[in-house]
Design an enzyme around this catalytic site. Structure first.
Site, PDB file in Angstrom:
ATOM      1  N   LYS A 177       0.813  -1.218   0.000  1.00 21.73           N
ATOM      2  CA  LYS A 177       0.000   0.000   0.000  1.00 21.73           C
ATOM      3  C   LYS A 177       0.849   1.271   0.000  1.00 21.73           C
ATOM      4  CE  LYS A 177      -3.901  -2.306   2.103  1.00 21.73           C
ATOM      5  NZ  LYS A 177      -4.635  -2.635   3.299  1.00 21.73           N
TER       6      LYS A 177
ATOM      7  N   GLU B 199      -1.347   7.376   8.609  1.00 19.33           N
ATOM      8  CA  GLU B 199      -2.048   8.314   7.725  1.00 19.33           C
ATOM      9  C   GLU B 199      -3.206   8.988   8.445  1.00 19.33           C
ATOM     10  OE1 GLU B 199      -3.181   5.780   4.418  1.00 19.33           O
ATOM     11  OE2 GLU B 199      -5.025   5.171   5.399  1.00 19.33           O
TER      12      GLU B 199
ATOM     13  N   HIS C 130     -13.275  -2.879  10.525  1.00 21.59           N
ATOM     14  CA  HIS C 130     -12.706  -2.553   9.218  1.00 21.59           C
ATOM     15  C   HIS C 130     -12.971  -3.618   8.160  1.00 21.59           C
ATOM     16  CE1 HIS C 130     -10.794   0.544  11.493  1.00 21.59           C
ATOM     17  NE2 HIS C 130     -10.154  -0.354  12.221  1.00 21.59           N
TER      18      HIS C 130
ATOM     19  N   ARG D 159      -7.855  -8.683  -7.654  1.00 24.69           N
ATOM     20  CA  ARG D 159      -8.510 -10.003  -7.656  1.00 24.69           C
ATOM     21  C   ARG D 159     -10.013  -9.817  -7.727  1.00 24.69           C
ATOM     22  NH1 ARG D 159     -10.805  -9.600  -2.552  1.00 24.69           N
ATOM     23  NH2 ARG D 159      -9.495  -8.472  -1.079  1.00 24.69           N
TER      24      ARG D 159
HETATM   25  P1  ADP Z   1     -13.041  -7.760  -0.239  1.00 22.99           P
HETATM   26  O1  ADP Z   1     -13.066  -8.809  -1.276  1.00 22.99           O
HETATM   27  O2  ADP Z   1     -14.164  -6.861  -0.282  1.00 22.99           O
HETATM   28  O3  ADP Z   1     -11.736  -7.034  -0.088  1.00 22.99           O
HETATM   29  P2  ADP Z   1     -12.449  -8.643   2.326  1.00 22.99           P
HETATM   30  O4  ADP Z   1     -11.118  -7.999   2.222  1.00 22.99           O
HETATM   31  O5  ADP Z   1     -13.311  -8.333   3.481  1.00 22.99           O
HETATM   32  O6  ADP Z   1     -13.314  -8.480   1.068  1.00 22.99           O
HETATM   33  O7  ADP Z   1     -12.361 -10.188   2.252  1.00 22.99           O
HETATM   34  C1  ADP Z   1     -11.376 -10.839   1.585  1.00 22.99           C
HETATM   35  C2  ADP Z   1     -10.693 -11.567   2.626  1.00 22.99           C
HETATM   36  O8  ADP Z   1     -11.653 -12.316   3.358  1.00 22.99           O
HETATM   37  C3  ADP Z   1      -9.718 -12.543   2.147  1.00 22.99           C
HETATM   38  O9  ADP Z   1      -8.484 -11.942   1.950  1.00 22.99           O
HETATM   39  C4  ADP Z   1      -9.746 -13.565   3.261  1.00 22.99           C
HETATM   40  O10 ADP Z   1      -8.854 -13.222   4.283  1.00 22.99           O
HETATM   41  C5  ADP Z   1     -11.112 -13.516   3.820  1.00 22.99           C
HETATM   42  N1  ADP Z   1     -12.070 -14.532   3.461  1.00 22.99           N
HETATM   43  C6  ADP Z   1     -13.373 -14.444   3.755  1.00 22.99           C
HETATM   44  N2  ADP Z   1     -14.013 -15.548   3.409  1.00 22.99           N
HETATM   45  C7  ADP Z   1     -13.148 -16.360   2.839  1.00 22.99           C
HETATM   46  C8  ADP Z   1     -13.236 -17.658   2.242  1.00 22.99           C
HETATM   47  N3  ADP Z   1     -14.369 -18.350   2.172  1.00 22.99           N
HETATM   48  N4  ADP Z   1     -12.135 -18.161   1.720  1.00 22.99           N
HETATM   49  C9  ADP Z   1     -11.003 -17.479   1.766  1.00 22.99           C
HETATM   50  N5  ADP Z   1     -10.859 -16.264   2.320  1.00 22.99           N
HETATM   51  C10 ADP Z   1     -11.906 -15.703   2.853  1.00 22.99           C
HETATM   52  P1  ADP Z   2      -7.757  -3.895   3.748  1.00 20.60           P
HETATM   53  O1  ADP Z   2      -6.642  -4.270   2.825  1.00 20.60           O
HETATM   54  O2  ADP Z   2      -7.715  -4.611   5.035  1.00 20.60           O
HETATM   55  O3  ADP Z   2      -9.076  -3.937   3.047  1.00 20.60           O
HETATM   56  P2  ADP Z   2      -7.987  -0.982   3.600  1.00 20.60           P
HETATM   57  O4  ADP Z   2      -6.846  -0.047   3.493  1.00 20.60           O
HETATM   58  O5  ADP Z   2      -8.815  -1.187   2.394  1.00 20.60           O
HETATM   59  O6  ADP Z   2      -7.452  -2.379   4.158  1.00 20.60           O
HETATM   60  O7  ADP Z   2      -8.896  -0.483   4.800  1.00 20.60           O
HETATM   61  C1  ADP Z   2      -9.963  -1.250   5.306  1.00 20.60           C
HETATM   62  C2  ADP Z   2     -10.980  -0.336   5.944  1.00 20.60           C
HETATM   63  O8  ADP Z   2     -10.383   0.405   7.012  1.00 20.60           O
HETATM   64  C3  ADP Z   2     -11.567   0.723   5.028  1.00 20.60           C
HETATM   65  O9  ADP Z   2     -12.650   0.243   4.286  1.00 20.60           O
HETATM   66  C4  ADP Z   2     -11.969   1.816   6.001  1.00 20.60           C
HETATM   67  O10 ADP Z   2     -13.168   1.529   6.636  1.00 20.60           O
HETATM   68  C5  ADP Z   2     -10.876   1.736   7.042  1.00 20.60           C
HETATM   69  N1  ADP Z   2      -9.794   2.680   6.718  1.00 20.60           N
HETATM   70  C6  ADP Z   2      -8.621   2.407   6.118  1.00 20.60           C
HETATM   71  N2  ADP Z   2      -7.870   3.515   6.004  1.00 20.60           N
HETATM   72  C7  ADP Z   2      -8.590   4.525   6.555  1.00 20.60           C
HETATM   73  C8  ADP Z   2      -8.363   5.923   6.792  1.00 20.60           C
HETATM   74  N3  ADP Z   2      -7.218   6.512   6.449  1.00 20.60           N
HETATM   75  N4  ADP Z   2      -9.334   6.631   7.409  1.00 20.60           N
HETATM   76  C9  ADP Z   2     -10.480   6.050   7.799  1.00 20.60           C
HETATM   77  N5  ADP Z   2     -10.740   4.765   7.627  1.00 20.60           N
HETATM   78  C10 ADP Z   2      -9.821   3.991   7.018  1.00 20.60           C
END
Ligand code: ADP
Ligand code: ADP
Ligand code: MG
Length: 496
Positions: free
Chosen positions: A114, A199, A233, A290
């Site tokens: 990131k 951040e 989150h 993905r």
């Molecule tokens: P998004 O696809 O919106 O980013 P998330 O980050 O919440 O959703 O979910 C993806 C993550 O959820 C995967 O990286 C994994 O850690 C977890 N996960 C949830 N359900 C499964 C599953 N059935 N098989 C594998 N990973 C899963």
């Molecule tokens: P992941 O890879 O786990 O999905 P993200 O960077 O997408 O991580 O962040 C996951 C969630 O955390 C976001 O959808 C948001 O709700 C919260 N988040 C991340 N960064 C910030 C930020 N700078 N300020 C507020 N909320 C944040």
């Protein structure tokens, strides 16, 4: 492509098999011992046992490649989670002579970090959240200076993290030292990262992401998904379209997402995540290289099979759609059903599934691998089903969702079904006053009174939600005192 290996399990494996069948492609699945009775194992044309257990089994790269060689597949689909964003695995798949159903390993690598992603996007003129990369050797005083420059609240996170893990909001200077230590330790353990991100924390922001598809040259978007309903989150309710953002801002977000993908010559489907401030300024959060868990809502409103699109892009490296051909209709919502105990701080719940009733209502899609007498183990992610409903408009999609949740029965384990219903029934949700912090604090107080007025909820449900709120109130020191008292009083008056 005649045969594909699916390097995943459960609902997403079955979802990929479905599309392969429509395309006349054979499928090879893998399973760990505890998964041997799951439906996807017999949905596939061929299935192979893995020697290891749990997460380990599905991330053993060499074992999976050996199965691909033995079964003479043409391609590998990684699903989501597990190896789906592992550039090294993608490269191994390609080097072993198979097609990787995903973008180039270079794209995965760049977006997986990131820090690098933010730096690259910042240079391309995409708005990024102000922040710094914090190396492990940087002293506390220096870090404090950086935090002051940005201003509290700030957020600390693992640059290689995912699924909402290793993320911490820091509200005041006093909390910084401990929070730093915790996130640095967690990041090291989770992904091996020595650096962390510091951040600006965007208060009451909305999580809005744009689905894109490209072939390295040509790119299109497939509109937005709002994923602001989150716990820890992690998304739990997602929908499209987002009616609460100015359409002109959304247009700008589509353009920005396409620019993000263009910058790295992105060549499959992907998602560009943004955080949107209450005054509708948007910032790049990350790109997921993905298929997304919540892809179903986009499929519902566009009619496009995103997995078929992934397979076609991987095979031909040519995007057949033009932007004007991507139209949308109606409204779709997804709820993630978890085996977890809302009365006990949402800890994962395990057990044997009993009295399972999966609704088959119109306007409903349920992606799952559940069966009667199935064991839910603590070895995997607790997400056990995804429910997606469609409606002519948002209100109808919500109504259809509540009806689906009412008709879904699962005994033997604890689930978040009642909690999902409470959110969907709230005025905050129905009026679209949602943001990523909604499920904390005041909201719990607000839904507690709203639930009491619900006509279609059973006593058991009301008790469950009351207990959930009570448990949250006790665990959450930030919760206003009034809530604690209200819930306490409510607990004694309405429940006991
Ligand atoms: P998004 O696809 O919106 O980013 P998330 O980050 O919440 O959703 O979910 C993806 C993550 O959820 C995967 O990286 C994994 O850690 C977890 N996960 C949830 N359900 C499964 C599953 N059935 N098989 C594998 N990973 C899963
Ligand atoms: P992941 O890879 O786990 O999905 P993200 O960077 O997408 O991580 O962040 C996951 C969630 O955390 C976001 O959808 C948001 O709700 C919260 N988040 C991340 N960064 C910030 C930020 N700078 N300020 C507020 N909320 C944040
Ligand atoms: Mg994310």
């Amino acid at each position: 492509m005649k045969k594909i290996l699916i390097a995943n399990r459960s609902e997403i494996a079955s979802r990929i098999i479905f599309t392969c069948k429509t395309l006349g492609i054979k499928t090879v699945c893998i399973y760990s011992d505890e998964d041997k009775f799951l439906p996807y194992v017999y949905h596939a044309d061929e299935s192979y046992a893995l020697s290891e257990s749990g997460y380990q089994a599905y991330t053993n790269q060499n074992n999976i490649i050996q199965i691909a060689i033995k079964t003479k597949v043409d391609a590998v689909h990684p699903g989501y989670g597990f190896l789906s964003e592992n550039a090294q695995f993608a490269q191994k798949v390609i080097t072993s002579g198979f097609i990787w159903i995903g973008p180039n390993p270079e794209c995965i690598d760049l977006m997986g970090d990131k820090i690098q992603a933010k730096q690259t996007m910042g240079k391309s003129g995409i708005p990024v959240i102000p922040g710094f990369s914090i190396s492990k050797n940087l002293g506390l005083e220096e870090i404090q200076k950086k935090a002051d420059l940005i201003g509290f609240p700030i957020l600390l996170k693992d640059p290689w993290g995912g699924g909402g893990k290793a993320i911490k909001k820091v509200t005041t200077k006093d909390e910084l030292k401990d929070a730093l230590f915790n996130i640095q330790t967690e990041a090291k353990k989770l992904t091996g990262s020595e650096n962390i991100i510091l951040e600006k924390y965007i208060e009451n922001g909305r999580h809005i992401e744009i689905q894109i598809a490209g072939d390295g040259q040509k790119l299109i978007h497939l509109y937005e998904r709002e994923c602001s309903i989150q716990r820890r989150h992690q998304k739990i309710i997602e929908e499209t379209p987002c009616n609460f953002i100015d359409p002109q801002i959304l247009e700008k977000m589509y353009k920005a997402a396409l620019r993000v993908a263009q910058t790295i010559k992105y060549n499959n489907i992907g998602t560009v995540e943004f955080i949107v401030t209450p005054d509708q300024k948007f910032y790049f959060l990350e790109m997921n290289t993905r298929l997304q868990v919540e892809h179903s809502v986009t499929e519902m409103i566009t009619g496009i099979d995103l997995i078929a699109l992934q397979i076609e892009l991987a095979q031909t490296q040519k995007l057949k759609y033009k932007q004007h051909e991507i139209t949308k209709q109606n409204h779709a919502i997804e709820c993630r059903v978890y085996s977890e105990d809302p009365q006990n701080n949402f800890t994962p719940s395990t057990g044997t599934i009993k009295n399972l009733q999966i609704p088959t209502d119109p306007f409903l899609r349920i992606d799952h691998n559940l069966e009667e007498n199935q064991n839910i183990t603590p070895l995997f992610d607790p997400m056990i089903a995804k429910i997606t409903t469609l409606g002519k408009d948002r209100n109808l999609a919500i109504k259809n969702m509540i009806s689906a949740l009412n008709n879904l029965k699962i005994d033997g384990i604890k689930t978040n079904i009642s909690f999902l219903k409470a959110i969907l029934n709230s005025t905050e949700f129905s009026t679209g006053k949602i943001h990523t912090q909604l499920l904390n604090e005041n909201f719990l107080e607000s839904i507690s009174t709203q639930i009491l007025n619900l006509t279609d909820s059973t006593e058991a449900e009301i008790c469950l939600i009351a207990a959930t709120l009570f448990s949250e109130a006790q665990l959450n020191p930030n919760m206003p005192k009034t809530t604690k008292t209200t819930l306490n009083k409510w607990k004694t008056q309405q429940w006991e």
